[in-house]
Design a protein around this motif. Sequence first.
Motif, mmCIF file in Angstrom:
data_model
loop_
_atom_site.group_PDB
_atom_site.id
_atom_site.type_symbol
_atom_site.label_atom_id
_atom_site.label_comp_id
_atom_site.label_asym_id
_atom_site.label_seq_id
_atom_site.Cartn_x
_atom_site.Cartn_y
_atom_site.Cartn_z
ATOM 1 N N TYR A 1 0.838 -1.200 0.000
ATOM 2 C CA TYR A 1 0.000 0.000 0.000
ATOM 3 C C TYR A 1 0.873 1.250 0.000
ATOM 4 O O TYR A 1 1.968 1.244 0.557
ATOM 5 C CB TYR A 1 -0.885 0.039 1.245
ATOM 6 C CG TYR A 1 -1.893 -1.089 1.331
ATOM 7 C CD1 TYR A 1 -3.140 -0.967 0.726
ATOM 8 C CD2 TYR A 1 -1.594 -2.254 2.028
ATOM 9 C CE1 TYR A 1 -4.066 -1.990 0.820
ATOM 10 C CE2 TYR A 1 -2.519 -3.281 2.114
ATOM 11 C CZ TYR A 1 -3.754 -3.144 1.511
ATOM 12 O OH TYR A 1 -4.669 -4.161 1.602
ATOM 13 N N GLU B 1 -2.977 5.582 0.499
ATOM 14 C CA GLU B 1 -4.041 4.565 0.604
ATOM 15 C C GLU B 1 -4.316 4.227 2.063
ATOM 16 O O GLU B 1 -5.468 4.142 2.490
ATOM 17 C CB GLU B 1 -3.635 3.293 -0.156
ATOM 18 C CG GLU B 1 -3.722 3.426 -1.656
ATOM 19 C CD GLU B 1 -3.122 2.227 -2.382
ATOM 20 O OE1 GLU B 1 -3.659 1.865 -3.423
ATOM 21 O OE2 GLU B 1 -2.110 1.667 -1.906
ATOM 22 N N VAL B 2 -3.246 4.051 2.810
ATOM 23 C CA VAL B 2 -3.394 3.704 4.233
ATOM 24 C C VAL B 2 -4.040 4.864 4.997
ATOM 25 O O VAL B 2 -4.866 4.654 5.893
ATOM 26 C CB VAL B 2 -2.016 3.339 4.839
ATOM 27 C CG1 VAL B 2 -2.132 3.081 6.330
ATOM 28 C CG2 VAL B 2 -1.444 2.117 4.159
ATOM 29 N N SER B 3 -3.693 6.074 4.609
ATOM 30 C CA SER B 3 -4.196 7.257 5.315
ATOM 31 C C SER B 3 -5.715 7.402 5.218
ATOM 32 O O SER B 3 -6.324 8.080 6.040
ATOM 33 C CB SER B 3 -3.539 8.518 4.755
ATOM 34 O OG SER B 3 -2.157 8.416 4.882
ATOM 35 N N HIS C 1 -7.765 5.187 5.822
ATOM 36 C CA HIS C 1 -8.354 4.389 6.910
ATOM 37 C C HIS C 1 -7.975 5.027 8.245
ATOM 38 O O HIS C 1 -7.075 4.566 8.941
ATOM 39 C CB HIS C 1 -7.842 2.951 6.834
ATOM 40 C CG HIS C 1 -8.013 2.336 5.490
ATOM 41 N ND1 HIS C 1 -9.136 1.615 5.144
ATOM 42 C CD2 HIS C 1 -7.222 2.362 4.388
ATOM 43 C CE1 HIS C 1 -9.010 1.201 3.893
ATOM 44 N NE2 HIS C 1 -7.862 1.643 3.411
ATOM 45 N N ASN C 2 -8.657 6.100 8.547
ATOM 46 C CA ASN C 2 -8.264 6.875 9.740
ATOM 47 C C ASN C 2 -9.451 7.184 10.647
ATOM 48 O O ASN C 2 -9.504 8.240 11.268
ATOM 49 C CB ASN C 2 -7.576 8.175 9.302
ATOM 50 C CG ASN C 2 -8.481 9.048 8.443
ATOM 51 O OD1 ASN C 2 -9.568 8.610 8.055
ATOM 52 N ND2 ASN C 2 -8.058 10.246 8.153
ATOM 53 N N TRP D 1 -6.284 1.973 10.161
ATOM 54 C CA TRP D 1 -5.070 1.244 9.765
ATOM 55 C C TRP D 1 -3.839 1.967 10.290
ATOM 56 O O TRP D 1 -3.829 3.201 10.365
ATOM 57 C CB TRP D 1 -4.969 1.143 8.241
ATOM 58 C CG TRP D 1 -5.956 0.208 7.611
ATOM 59 C CD1 TRP D 1 -7.110 -0.282 8.170
ATOM 60 C CD2 TRP D 1 -5.879 -0.336 6.293
ATOM 61 N NE1 TRP D 1 -7.747 -1.099 7.293
ATOM 62 C CE2 TRP D 1 -7.027 -1.148 6.124
ATOM 63 C CE3 TRP D 1 -4.974 -0.218 5.244
ATOM 64 C CZ2 TRP D 1 -7.277 -1.833 4.945
ATOM 65 C CZ3 TRP D 1 -5.212 -0.901 4.069
ATOM 66 C CH2 TRP D 1 -6.355 -1.708 3.916
ATOM 67 N N VAL E 1 0.636 2.056 10.251
ATOM 68 C CA VAL E 1 1.896 1.639 9.620
ATOM 69 C C VAL E 1 2.946 1.539 10.722
ATOM 70 O O VAL E 1 3.242 2.530 11.386
ATOM 71 C CB VAL E 1 2.363 2.669 8.572
ATOM 72 C CG1 VAL E 1 3.713 2.275 8.004
ATOM 73 C CG2 VAL E 1 1.336 2.810 7.465
ATOM 74 N N VAL F 1 1.564 -2.873 7.393
ATOM 75 C CA VAL F 1 0.274 -2.198 7.545
ATOM 76 C C VAL F 1 -0.654 -3.086 8.368
ATOM 77 O O VAL F 1 -0.769 -4.288 8.106
ATOM 78 C CB VAL F 1 -0.352 -1.913 6.163
ATOM 79 C CG1 VAL F 1 -1.666 -1.166 6.307
ATOM 80 C CG2 VAL F 1 0.604 -1.121 5.289
ATOM 81 N N ASP G 1 -4.541 -3.456 10.186
ATOM 82 C CA ASP G 1 -5.918 -3.001 10.333
ATOM 83 C C ASP G 1 -6.330 -3.284 11.788
ATOM 84 O O ASP G 1 -6.626 -4.418 12.157
ATOM 85 C CB ASP G 1 -6.818 -3.769 9.361
ATOM 86 C CG ASP G 1 -8.282 -3.363 9.499
ATOM 87 O OD1 ASP G 1 -8.595 -2.566 10.414
ATOM 88 O OD2 ASP G 1 -9.104 -3.832 8.696
ATOM 89 N N THR H 1 -2.676 7.286 12.876
ATOM 90 C CA THR H 1 -2.992 6.933 11.482
ATOM 91 C C THR H 1 -2.391 7.979 10.542
ATOM 92 O O THR H 1 -2.063 9.091 10.959
ATOM 93 C CB THR H 1 -4.516 6.875 11.259
ATOM 94 O OG1 THR H 1 -5.084 8.131 11.664
ATOM 95 C CG2 THR H 1 -5.158 5.757 12.044
ATOM 96 N N ILE I 1 3.921 -1.509 3.492
ATOM 97 C CA ILE I 1 3.856 -0.119 3.034
ATOM 98 C C ILE I 1 4.934 0.096 1.968
ATOM 99 O O ILE I 1 6.032 -0.452 2.080
ATOM 100 C CB ILE I 1 4.032 0.871 4.216
ATOM 101 C CG1 ILE I 1 3.726 2.308 3.794
ATOM 102 C CG2 ILE I 1 5.414 0.798 4.819
ATOM 103 C CD1 ILE I 1 2.272 2.609 3.688
#
Length: 199
Positions: free
Chosen positions: A71, A75-77, A79-80, A86, A88, A93, A95, A114, A143
């Motif tokens: 990711y 993309e990860v950001s 999911h906050n 999510w 890092v 990464v 969840d 996040t 990541i």
Amino acid sequence: MAHFTIHQLYTRLSSIDLTKPPALKSDPTRTLCCLCRPRFFASARKLKAFPSALSHTRSQIIQMGSQAKVYTLAEVSEHNQPKDCWLVIEGKVYDVTKFLEDHPGGDEVLLSATGKDATDDFEDVGHSSSARAMMDEFFVGEIDTSTIPSRKAYTPPKQPHYNQDKTPEFIIKLLQFLVPLLILGLAVGIRFYTKSTEA
Ligand code: HEM
């Protein structure tokens, strides 16, 4: 009939010396093992390998298959939120949505971590090994480290240059001392002068 767990059974089997002839009366487990010697002990060896196979974590298994999804930080950001959170940590990464309520440190710290590399935050707390072991449960991928902004090297603030020449400082101090004296002398002088003119 006695019930054994796999581990107990393996421990029992491993402790038996199969080079000795079976003693039918002494130990029923040993007797059983010796009677079925070749196949049974081979199975025991498999049992020994079994727990280690189980100990492979989900992340390891996925990594072994090189299927770990990579990711970007962007993309990860996304999911906050409390319903989708999510993190890092150390290039991986996680969840942690389902873990938010149960996290001993509270959900807010996780939510605040996040959208960035939370490795330092995680390490600063000094999480236990059991906390680290839990992480595999939440692993979802890796990541793309190139998407993580590099940390700016700390540059200490410039120290004011130390002035070796103390002359101006000395003059200022002298003036601070002399000016009030001058004013006082002037005031006394005026006073005397006005008194003498009155007389
Ligand atoms: C998947 C990630 C994480 C897991 C599985 C996890 C798990 C745990 C566990 C099990 C504890 C109890 C203490 C221990 O056993 O060490 C704990 C405490 C704590 N965690 Fe986490 N944690 C995670 C991420 C984070 C992050 C990213 C932060 C900071 C932003 C954080 C902050 C804290 C704090 C402040 C405590 C309380 C420490 C204390 O009261 O002594 N955790 N965590």
